[in-house]
Scaffold this motif. Structure first.
Motif, PDB file in Angstrom:
ATOM      1  N   ALA A  27       0.840  -1.202   0.000  1.00 23.81           N
ATOM      2  CA  ALA A  27       0.000   0.000   0.000  1.00 23.81           C
ATOM      3  C   ALA A  27       0.875   1.252   0.000  1.00 23.81           C
ATOM      4  N   ARG A  30       2.341   1.625  -3.486  1.00 28.40           N
ATOM      5  CA  ARG A  30       1.384   1.893  -4.547  1.00 28.40           C
ATOM      6  C   ARG A  30       0.557   3.152  -4.290  1.00 28.40           C
ATOM      7  N   PRO A  32      -1.293   6.496  -4.222  1.00 31.83           N
ATOM      8  CA  PRO A  32      -1.404   7.562  -5.224  1.00 31.83           C
ATOM      9  C   PRO A  32      -0.725   8.839  -4.718  1.00 31.83           C
ATOM     10  N   GLU A 166      -2.139  -9.793  -9.339  1.00 33.48           N
ATOM     11  CA  GLU A 166      -2.751  -8.657 -10.037  1.00 33.48           C
ATOM     12  C   GLU A 166      -4.104  -8.266  -9.433  1.00 33.48           C
ATOM     13  N   ALA A 169      -3.587  -6.474  -6.208  1.00 37.28           N
ATOM     14  CA  ALA A 169      -3.052  -5.127  -6.479  1.00 37.28           C
ATOM     15  C   ALA A 169      -4.163  -4.192  -6.933  1.00 37.28           C
ATOM     16  N   ARG A 170      -5.069  -4.708  -7.788  1.00 38.87           N
ATOM     17  CA  ARG A 170      -6.190  -3.872  -8.270  1.00 38.87           C
ATOM     18  C   ARG A 170      -7.101  -3.464  -7.120  1.00 38.87           C
ATOM     19  N   ASP A 173      -5.364  -0.866  -5.046  1.00 41.49           N
ATOM     20  CA  ASP A 173      -5.368   0.434  -5.743  1.00 41.49           C
ATOM     21  C   ASP A 173      -6.737   1.103  -5.619  1.00 41.49           C
ATOM     22  N   THR A 174      -7.792   0.301  -5.785  1.00 41.25           N
ATOM     23  CA  THR A 174      -9.151   0.859  -5.681  1.00 41.25           C
ATOM     24  C   THR A 174      -9.396   1.394  -4.279  1.00 41.25           C
ATOM     25  N   LEU A 176      -7.188   2.461  -2.155  1.00 37.89           N
ATOM     26  CA  LEU A 176      -6.393   3.677  -1.918  1.00 37.89           C
ATOM     27  C   LEU A 176      -7.013   4.891  -2.617  1.00 37.89           C
ATOM     28  N   GLU A 177      -7.512   4.665  -3.842  1.00 36.36           N
ATOM     29  CA  GLU A 177      -8.161   5.787  -4.561  1.00 36.36           C
ATOM     30  C   GLU A 177      -9.403   6.252  -3.801  1.00 36.36           C
TER      31      GLU A 177
END
Ligand SMILES: Cc1cc2nc3c(=O)[nH]c(=O)nc-3n(C[C@H](O)[C@H](O)[C@H](O)COP(=O)(O)O)c2cc1C
Length: 192
Positions: A27, A30, A32, A166, A169-170, A173-174, A176-177
């Motif tokens: 985290a 990755r 943002p 993967e 990770a997706r 990422d979601t 964190l966004e």
């Protein structure tokens, strides 16, 4: 978009080869641009005891408290022990829910996101549900989703400990966004 927002990351495992620390490190790596995530170690906190809530306050309590108080938000990576929250993490949250000689309770008003990893098949879902309940009891805005329930953790990281899956990770990422929007919302509503 405002920010960058500082995020205090708490890993509920003290184990050196912890899957949860690897997930937390993923985290951090990755994050943002709107998030700056740094670990707040909890391993030196004494077992919570109200008798210790007086001068001189334990140094580790003041240090962890200052780091969390200074952050805009909190990210928690939790293992699951006996279908529940691990002791070191619960201990840290109990300390951080208390005011100290240095100021108000460090967790006060912080938006929180939760992630977790296990070698098992339930992805820390039970521990995360209990953690969510405890945090909501503190009236903290806990990010509703997505759930990052990492199952079979040994298959998700490479030999160097980096996240290699993967789908995980997706999801991360979601989360964190959405956490950026969640923190912004809290800031706008003045809960911080
Ligand atoms: C006392 C104990 C109880 C555990 N209970 C659970 C459990 O209820 N659910 C689960 O998925 N894993 C359970 N585990 C396995 C942990 O998920 C595993 O040890 C994991 O690697 C701990 O997280 P870490 O790798 O971040 O240290 C348990 C482990 C221990 C030591």
């Amino acid at each position: 978009m405002a920010g960058p927002y500082s995020v205090a990351a708490i890993c509920g495992s003290l184990r050196s080869a912890s899957w949860n620390r690897r997930l937390m490190d993923a985290a951090i790596a990755r994050a943002p641009a709107a998030l700056s995530i740094r670990e707040v170690p909890i391993g030196d906190l004494p077992l919570f005891n109200e008798d210790l809530e007086r001068d001189p306050w334990p140094h580790a309590v003041l240090a962890a408290g200052a780091s969390v108080r200074a952050a805009d938000a909190v990210l928690i990576a939790t293992p699951e022990y006996n279908a529940s929250v691990p002791g070191p993490l619960k201990n840290a949250l109990d300390w951080l829910s208390r005011r100290t000689s240095a100021g108000p309770a460090p967790l006060n008003g912080k938006p929180v996101a939760i992630i977790g990893a296990t070698p098992g098949l339930m992805g820390t879902a039970r521990a995360q549900a209990q953690l969510r309940q405890a945090l909501q009891n503190l009236a903290l805005p806990v990010l509703p989703g997505p759930n990052v329930f990492v199952t079979q953790a040994a298959t998700r990281f490479d030999d160097q400990g980096a996240l290699a899956d993967e789908m995980t990770a997706r999801m991360l990422d979601t989360l964190l966004e959405r956490f950026v929007d969640w923190i912004e919302r809290s800031v706008r509503q003045g809960s911080r």
